[in-house]
Design a protein around this motif. Structure first.
Motif: not given
Length: 497
Positions: A104-108
């Motif tokens: 999720v952090a990478a996508n954000r």
């Protein structure tokens, strides 16, 4: 300006005023319960515009945090300066700060960089509250294969429509636009996508899990068509409302499991699975019903855990009843013994980084303090000094400024990030929840009573559920929507009084 307006006037003004802190403060000061139904709907729309503005305002900060985290790793040089590790450092920094998974952090972070740098028009529309974050991310995701110039071209032509579209409609338009801009790349993208086919699963509540297959559309259609045919064959002779009736979606699930595991008539034998179950002896014997734990999934209801224990080979784990922690085994060589390794992996279950969910059985066993059996302050190969770390986070610990400290008395661990933020990690607690203040369990839920046989159209299309993800719902206006009869079928029920 808002102080002179009535509540309804404040909401109306917020729908046309540029989003910002003054508007947000005014809207959050309202007592929504006193507003009419119509004004409450407008208030919801106005707050959604503020949410979009806040998301847009956050993105440059998010991108900056990621850039600084990566720059710090690269500036350190050495083997830790690679792009993979620097990206991992950025993702982990954001993940542990926001308490989200690293994916999720990478996508954000990707979306934040993308919208603030390559797609400024989309970012501006988000900041103005004209589109939602879902819309902005859809434009970013759908155009990643294009050049920056092509992406901006698509965005400029899509934005006017996006303001009036659902996310599903927008994605359909984006697919068409991308094919229009780069038709020759379509075959290459299809080949690349096919090479990335996979199967994933996610744990769900109540002992269930979700399985997702990503493969070519033709193969998925064949799979779906096969299980759909079998499901309808099995449904013959069981009319709706009869004792043997079940929803067609459940029959499709059964058909797929039957095909893979061979559990039905004239099927190959079932493959036995080794399970690791943790439960107390009274629960195993059926005297108590304390929750059990299934490695790789999480808590299970006691009856289901007992059923699993009877169907598969399993390993019982014993925990200390007062603390809920596994009993220590200890070891003095560099490499843990097999019993000690099992203990450590069972204690923490997953990688020791708080937001990483890689199973401990697929992780390295890392020494928090470098191995030194003669070090009085720790450094031995024991349950206190060792813990699981996946390959990426193992490198992150050794090659960057991320540090891990373990309490030699309790085994509790604390991560310290390069920015000085600390994130505690506690061993898994196997104890059941305290029962002294357990609320009374409600009585049986009303049983659904079938009202009328569904029409042929209802049988074919069903009634779709509503989820938080707009892309989870099939769009009936789409030209080709092969999953119209997918697992969203249901029928009309009335709850008994």
């Amino acid at each position: 300006m808002f102080e002179y307006l009535s509540p309804a006037g404040m909401v109306a003004a917020a729908l046309i005023a540029p989003p910002g802190p003054d508007v947000l403060i005014a809207l959050t000061s309202l007592d929504h319960a006193t507003l009419s139904d119509a004004v409450q709907v407008d208030l919801l729309a106005a707050l959604e515009r503020q949410s979009a503005w806040l998301a847009a305002w956050t993105m440059p900060i998010l991108a900056g945090v990621g850039d600084r985290a990566q720059a710090a790793v690269k500036a350190g040089g050495g083997s830790g300066a690679g792009s993979d590790l620097s990206a991992r450092a950025a993702h982990t920094e954001i993940a542990v700060t926001l308490r989200v998974s690293e994916s999720v952090a990478a996508n954000r972070l990707l979306a934040a960089r993308d919208l603030t740098r390559d797609l400024p028009a989309v970012h501006a529309a988000l900041a103005a509250g004209e589109i939602s974050l879902w819309h902005a991310v859809a434009i970013s995701d759908s155009t990643l294969s294009l050049t920056v110039e092509q992406r901006r071209w698509v965005a400029d032509r899509i934005l006017s429509r996006a303001r009036r579209q659902t996310v599903t409609q927008l994605r359909r338009c984006l697919r068409r636009a991308v094919l229009h801009v780069a038709p020759e790349q379509a075959a290459d993208r299809a080949a690349k996508a096919n090479a990335e086919r996979k199967v994933d699963f996610w744990p769900l509540p109540d002992g269930m899990a979700e399985l997702r297959l990503i493969a070519s559309a033709s193969e998925v259609l064949k799979v779906y068509g096969t299980i759909d045919t079998l499901a309808h064959q099995h449904a013959r002779g069981h009319p709706v409302g009869s004792p043997g009736w079940m929803p067609i979606a459940a029959r499709r699930a059964d058909a797929l499991i039957d095909l893979i595991l061979g559990t039905g008539t004239d099927r190959p034998g079932t493959i036995k699975t080794t399970l690791e179950l943790t439960m107390d002896l009274p629960t195993l014997l059926g005297v108590r019903d304390n929750p059990a734990e299934l490695t790789g999934y999480g808590p299970l209801p006691a009856p289901l855990a007992r059923a699993l224990a009877g169907d598969a080979s399993w390993r019982r784990l014993i925990y200390e009843p007062l603390t809920g922690r596994l009993l220590d085994l200890g070891h003095t060589s560099h490499d843990p013994s097999e019993p000690l390794a099992r203990h450590i992996r069972a204690r923490e279950r997953v990688c020791s980084v708080p937001t990483c969910n890689r199973p401990a059985r697929r992780c390295h066993l890392n020494h928090a303090r470098p191995y030194n059996p003669n070090d009085p302050n720790g450094g031995r190969t024991d349950a206190v000094n060792c813990g699981p770390l996946c390959g990426s986070h193992h490198r992150l610990k050794h090659e960057t400024d991320w540090t891990l400290q373990r309490n030699p008395h309790t085994g509790d661990a604390t991560w310290t990030t390069p920015t000085g933020h600390q994130h505690p990690l506690e061993p898994h607690d196997y104890r059941p929840l305290p029962m002294d203040d357990l609320p009374a369990e409600p009585g049986p839920l009303p049983q659904p009573e079938f009202l009328a046989r569904p029409t042929p159209d209802q049988e074919q299309h069903g009634t779709w559920y509503i989820t938080d993800d707009p892309d989870a719902i099939p769009d009936p206006t789409e030209e080709t929507h092969h999953h119209e009869t997918d697992a969203y079928d249901t029928y009309v029920y009335e709850l008994a009084a």
